[in-house]
Design a protein around this motif. Structure first.
Motif, short mmCIF file in Angstrom:
data_model
loop_
_atom_site.label_atom_id
_atom_site.label_comp_id
_atom_site.label_asym_id
_atom_site.label_seq_id
_atom_site.Cartn_x
_atom_site.Cartn_y
_atom_site.Cartn_z
N LEU A 141 1.07 -1.35 -0.07
CA LEU A 141 -0.11 -0.02 0.08
C LEU A 141 0.73 1.39 -0.03
CD1 LEU A 141 -2.69 -1.29 2.41
CD2 LEU A 141 -2.99 -0.71 -0.05
N LEU A 142 2.11 1.24 0.68
CA LEU A 142 3.00 2.51 0.67
C LEU A 142 3.42 2.75 -0.66
CD1 LEU A 142 4.19 4.41 2.95
CD2 LEU A 142 6.22 2.58 3.09
N LEU A 143 3.59 1.63 -1.40
CA LEU A 143 4.24 1.70 -2.95
C LEU A 143 3.19 2.29 -3.80
CD1 LEU A 143 6.81 -1.37 -2.90
CD2 LEU A 143 7.16 1.11 -2.77
N ALA A 144 2.07 1.51 -3.72
CA ALA A 144 0.80 1.97 -4.45
C ALA A 144 0.41 3.44 -4.27
CB ALA A 144 -0.42 1.03 -4.19
N ALA A 145 0.75 4.07 -3.27
CA ALA A 145 -0.04 5.63 -2.94
C ALA A 145 0.68 6.42 -3.76
CB ALA A 145 0.22 5.69 -1.36
N PRO A 146 1.97 6.53 -4.04
CA PRO A 146 2.59 7.64 -4.74
C PRO A 146 2.08 7.32 -6.30
CG PRO A 146 4.22 6.78 -3.48
CD PRO A 146 2.88 5.94 -3.38
N VAL A 147 1.67 6.25 -6.78
CA VAL A 147 1.00 6.09 -8.27
C VAL A 147 -0.29 6.74 -8.20
CG1 VAL A 147 0.35 4.14 -9.89
CG2 VAL A 147 2.44 4.02 -8.50
N LEU A 148 -1.00 6.34 -7.20
CA LEU A 148 -2.51 7.01 -7.16
C LEU A 148 -2.33 8.28 -7.17
CD1 LEU A 148 -4.22 4.44 -4.67
CD2 LEU A 148 -4.79 4.87 -7.03
N ILE A 149 -1.60 8.89 -6.08
CA ILE A 149 -1.55 10.37 -5.86
C ILE A 149 -1.13 11.13 -7.45
CG2 ILE A 149 -0.14 12.18 -4.92
CD1 ILE A 149 -0.18 10.51 -2.28
N VAL A 150 -0.08 10.60 -8.10
CA VAL A 150 0.29 11.04 -9.09
C VAL A 150 -0.98 11.00 -10.20
CG1 VAL A 150 1.56 10.75 -11.60
CG2 VAL A 150 2.77 10.66 -8.95
N MET A 151 -1.64 9.89 -10.35
CA MET A 151 -2.98 9.92 -11.12
C MET A 151 -3.96 10.61 -10.99
SD MET A 151 -3.04 5.57 -11.63
CE MET A 151 -5.08 5.65 -12.06
N ILE A 152 -4.19 10.98 -9.35
CA ILE A 152 -5.16 12.11 -8.90
C ILE A 152 -4.72 13.42 -9.58
CG2 ILE A 152 -5.97 13.13 -6.87
CD1 ILE A 152 -5.89 10.66 -5.51
N GLY A 153 -3.23 13.70 -9.44
CA GLY A 153 -2.70 14.97 -10.00
C GLY A 153 -3.07 15.17 -11.52
N LEU A 154 -2.95 14.18 -11.97
CA LEU A 154 -2.90 14.31 -13.58
C LEU A 154 -4.43 14.45 -13.94
CD1 LEU A 154 -0.53 11.46 -14.74
CD2 LEU A 154 -0.18 14.10 -14.96
N GLN A 155 -5.53 13.96 -13.47
CA GLN A 155 -6.84 13.85 -13.66
C GLN A 155 -7.67 14.90 -12.73
OE1 GLN A 155 -9.06 10.17 -13.56
NE2 GLN A 155 -7.53 8.99 -14.62
N MET A 156 -7.29 15.14 -11.70
CA MET A 156 -8.15 16.43 -11.04
C MET A 156 -7.47 17.65 -10.67
SD MET A 156 -10.84 14.61 -10.37
CE MET A 156 -11.70 13.39 -9.55
N GLY A 157 -6.05 17.57 -10.72
CA GLY A 157 -5.44 18.76 -10.58
C GLY A 157 -4.47 18.55 -9.36
N TRP A 158 -3.45 19.42 -9.29
CA TRP A 158 -2.27 19.25 -8.33
C TRP A 158 -2.88 19.75 -6.94
CZ3 TRP A 158 0.94 15.89 -9.24
CH2 TRP A 158 1.00 15.63 -10.83
#
Length: 83
Positions: A32-49
């Motif tokens: 889960l610790l390794l998956a979180a940055p991937v999800l956060i970057v995806m959130i940044g790309l789709q929803m904004g920084w």
């Protein structure tokens, strides 16, 4: 919409791992610790920084102790692991 469900699944998985005994938290917690940055970057790309920054703040809040442990290890210290 898929990103939303992935994030909700990640949150529920994190809560479930937090309820496990400490010795059983390591493997799923690291995943889960390794998956979180991937999800956060995806959130940044789709929803904004700004939303990604809020997600990062929530992640750091939830994982503050493992992150403190990793930072101490990277500094060459020998932190204690709870049993």
């Amino acid at each position: 919409m898929t990103l939303l469900w992935l994030c909700v699944l990640w949150v529920f998985a994190s809560v479930g791992v937090a309820m496990l005994p400490m010795r059983r938290q390591y493997v799923p917690g690291v995943a889960l610790l390794l998956a979180a940055p991937v999800l956060i970057v995806m959130i940044g790309l789709q929803m904004g920084w700004l939303i990604a920054a809020l997600a990062l703040a929530a992640f750091v809040s939830m994982y503050r102790n493992p992150l403190k442990f990793l930072i101490a290890k990277l500094r060459g210290q020998n932190p204690q692991v709870p049993e």
